[in-house]
Design an enzyme around this catalytic site. Structure first.
Site, mmCIF file in Angstrom:
data_model
loop_
_atom_site.group_PDB
_atom_site.id
_atom_site.type_symbol
_atom_site.label_atom_id
_atom_site.label_comp_id
_atom_site.label_asym_id
_atom_site.label_seq_id
_atom_site.Cartn_x
_atom_site.Cartn_y
_atom_site.Cartn_z
ATOM 1 N N CYS A 154 0.953 -1.223 0.014
ATOM 2 C CA CYS A 154 -0.109 -0.046 -0.170
ATOM 3 C C CYS A 154 0.915 1.089 0.000
ATOM 4 O O CYS A 154 2.073 1.020 0.122
ATOM 5 C CB CYS A 154 -0.779 0.095 1.338
ATOM 6 S SG CYS A 154 0.027 0.065 2.795
ATOM 7 N N HIS A 184 -4.828 6.285 7.761
ATOM 8 C CA HIS A 184 -3.602 6.400 8.455
ATOM 9 C C HIS A 184 -2.760 7.513 7.337
ATOM 10 O O HIS A 184 -3.512 7.885 6.284
ATOM 11 C CB HIS A 184 -2.773 5.207 8.341
ATOM 12 C CG HIS A 184 -2.941 4.313 7.303
ATOM 13 N ND1 HIS A 184 -3.843 3.419 6.924
ATOM 14 C CD2 HIS A 184 -1.825 4.166 6.395
ATOM 15 C CE1 HIS A 184 -3.247 2.893 5.878
ATOM 16 N NE2 HIS A 184 -2.347 3.116 5.548
#
Length: 678
Positions: free
Chosen positions: A424, A597
């Site tokens: 990611c 995040h």
């Protein structure tokens, strides 16, 4: 069949032609030396095109750059790259020094021969040591590497630097002397023979015959040895003398492949016809010629089409006396036109058009002749792609894209899958959760010996067999892991592709023993070793919240950030980092879960590892996806990953998600989340 004979047969299947494989390896190594310095070759070509006396803007002073660049700079750059490939920078330095000996030895021999020429004879030209650099650079680095092994661990403390410096200097000195007296005469003789052969072909109008070798060699990936080992050095020497060279176009002309792909677009069937237009764009405009090779391999008669097209293109360039000022790399039409010499554009464009036309005409006849059989029989395109990858000796993202579409799971792997990365943007949360889900599935399938871990896309190390990313990140991941299989998913929690990946891993390891379901895979993270450990510091009851109503995505991000700031885990800047992450790719994971995040650049805003958990009973619209649970993540190192992995396992089970939604209090949610830490 005996074990020995079976093993022998298997080995034979793995090595379909030792000579071809050997030539491929040599060609690949040559390509590895040449390709990184192509920008320098292009720069030299532009200087030549502009400033020599027959250039676009003649300038005697600036033209003085041409000679030193091709005679010294380019060979030394090749030697540096070749030495670095063998023995890093130490090999690069020794290789460069040694190559100077070869250059000087060649010049000295030419000088002696010119002194012996009779009056009135044309002096011999300098020989540019491209081939000499390709030999001496790696050779000197290899010698240095072997010498270092002799005294490794035997040097007294405090003398390491002294020995390292002087041993490299002395080795470079010795290899330069060897190059001067031993290698330079050999290379001079070889170049003279090659130049004589090419001159003979040109003088007798037979240069188009070279297509009989070059075009089939391309399809079987043998062209690098021909192109970088012969055509580029000879073409560069000719361009230095004449201002351009037709030799640069013998392999780079995109016309033959264009004609074949056009024929498949019009007259092909099945997957070959469906994919041909996209392959045409990649080939002609992107310069990736390998995408048309499967189309030729599925019908070997199409070799006639590319040979006829290639010969037509070469003949056109010879007829019009046209050429390029430097190599066109990659072989895109833009690169070809950009390197076309002054006054050569008409001939070069005609060579591309005519070669494509002839290739199209021949390929069309072949396809039409077999069209009925193709419609009735199986589509051979996928197997042709597999044969192309076998011929290349490694996987190719462009070929894989033809076979399975961007990011889909292929039907079979060409090699054993051992290393899988979930990637990611930050490598902090979503990829860790996806890795946990797949690791559990592989474990339950009884497959051992597979490492499944998570990384940031930017930190992919280049050793993956398979990489899984969200669709928005697949292209970036391909740039980091060009040789891996790439699978794109919509979300990391419950992607249907996971089951296909498990089957792909299983099929790639057929014949190996598997464990019973539930056995741990070597290298996989061991979980549940002694109950709660450090997770209590990462997730506490105070960081679990229930919101009875709904919220916007921005409000959910703000609340997650506030909880993490209150916990002392992040600074106030982290909220913007969360926003930046969502702007890049959504953190929606599936099963009503989002895990916001920061980006990979947000490390300065993170002071400690912590998680926040908020349940929104009214839901959150997360870029069109319905989210009930928002888990904010702040991570330092890997402290948060163990609990996050277990939360991933929890949220991959829809019954557990329903239980979390039914929980009446924050304490109950915390206990359920804490239970996966036991």
């Amino acid at each position: 069949m005996s074990t020995t004979s079976a093993a022998a047969e298997q080995e034979t299947q793995k090595q379909p032609g030792a000579l071809r494989v050997g030539v491929q390896k040599v060609g690949s190594f040559m390509s590895g030396m040449i390709m990184p310095i192509i920008p320098a070759l292009i720069a030299w070509g532009l200087v030549t095109a502009f400033f020599i006396d027959v250039g676009w803007t003649p300038n005697e002073a600036l033209a003085s750059i041409v000679g030193p660049m091709i005679h010294y700079l380019l060979p030394i750059l090749i030697a540096v790259q070749g030495g670095k490939m063998v023995y890093d920078m130490r090999g690069a330095v020794v290789g460069a020094v040694a190559t100077f000996g070869v250059i000087a030895g060649s010049d000295w021999l030419i000088h002696l021969l010119n002194e012996e020429l009779a009056a009135g004879q044309d002096p011999l030209d300098e020989i540019h040591m491209f081939i000499g650099a390709m030999i001496m650079g790696p050779l000197a680095a290899w010698v240095m590497k072997q010498l270092d092994r002799l005294w490794e661990g035997k040097v007294r403390a405090g003398f390491e630097m002294l020995v390292n410096m002087f041993s490299a200097g002395i080795t470079g000195f010795g290899m330069a002397i060897a190059g001067f007296y031993l290698l330079a005469p050999v290379i001079n003789g070889l170049m003279s023979v090659l130049e004589s052969m090419v001159s003979w072909l040109i003088d007798n109008g037979l240069l188009p015959v070279a297509s009989l070798v070059i075009e089939p060699a391309k399809v079987f990936f043998l062209n690098n040895a021909i192109n970088h080992g012969v055509l580029t050095p000879l073409g560069s020497a000719e361009a230095a003398r004449e201002g351009s060279s037709v030799l640069f176009l013998l392999e780079a002309n995109p016309g033959p492949g264009l004609g074949v792909l056009l024929a498949f677009t019009v007259f092909g069937v099945g997957a070959a016809r469906a994919t041909a237009p996209g392959a045409l764009i990649i080939h002609f405009f992107g310069g990736i010629h390998e995408v048309y090779f499967p189309y030729v391999l599925m019908k070997p008669a199409l070799l006639l089409a590319v040979v006829a097209g290639g010969a037509t293109g070469v003949g056109t360039n010879v007829l019009f006396d046209t050429g390029l000022v430097g190599p066109a790399a990659p072989g895109s039409i833009f690169a070809v036109l950009g390197m076309t010499a002054q006054g050569s554009h008409i001939g070069v464009v005609l060579s591309v058009v005519l070669s494509a036309s002839v290739s199209f005409a021949v390929a069309a006849m072949i396809l039409l002749a077999s069209r009925r059989r193709d419609l009735e029989g199986d589509d051979e395109f996928t197997s042709a792609i597999a044969r192309t990858e076998t011929a290349k000796g490694k996987k190719s993202e462009h070929l894989s894209g033809l076979a399975a579409g961007s990011g889909s799971v292929p039907a079979a792997a060409s090699a054993k899958i051992q290393t899988i990365y979930f990637a990611c943007d930050a490598g902090m949360g979503s990829s860790a959760m996806g890795a946990s889900v797949l690791r559990k599935k592989i474990k339950e399938a009884g497959i051992v010996g597979v490492s499944v871990s998570n990384k940031a896309v930017a930190n992919l190390p280049g050793d993956a067999d398979l990489v899984i990313t969200q669709q928005q990140l697949t292209d970036r991941a391909r740039g980091q892991e060009p040789e891996a299989i790439h699978v794109s998913v919509d979300n990391f929690m419950n992607a249907p592709e996971y089951d296909e990946v498990v089957e792909l891993v299983r099929s790639s390891r057929e014949g190996e023993a598997t464990t019973t379901a539930g056995a741990a895979a070597p290298g996989a993270a061991e979980e549940g070793d002694g109950g709660v450990v450090t997770e209590s510091a990462v997730l506490t009851p105070a960081r679990v919240t229930i919101v009875s109503g709904s919220a916007t995505q921005e409000q959910a991000l703000e609340q997650a950030s506030e909880i993490l700031v209150s916990a002392g885990a992040v600074t106030g800047d982290y909220l913007q980092d969360m926003r930046d992450r969502e702007a890049t790719v959504s953190t929606f994971m599936g099963n009503e879960l989002a895990i916001p995040h920061g980006t990979n650049d947000a490390k300065d805003a993170v002071k400690a590892s912590a998680l926040s958990v908020t349940r929104y009973d009214g839901g959150v619209d997360w870029f069109g996806d319905h989210v009930t649970f928002v888990i904010g993540i702040a991570g330092v190192g890997d402290e948060h990953l163990q609990i996050l992995s277990r939360i991933a396992e929890l949220f991959s089970d829809e019954s557990q998600v329903q239980a979390l939604k039914a929980a009446a209090t924050e304490e109950e949610i915390f206990r359920m989340l804490q239970a996966v830490n036991q």
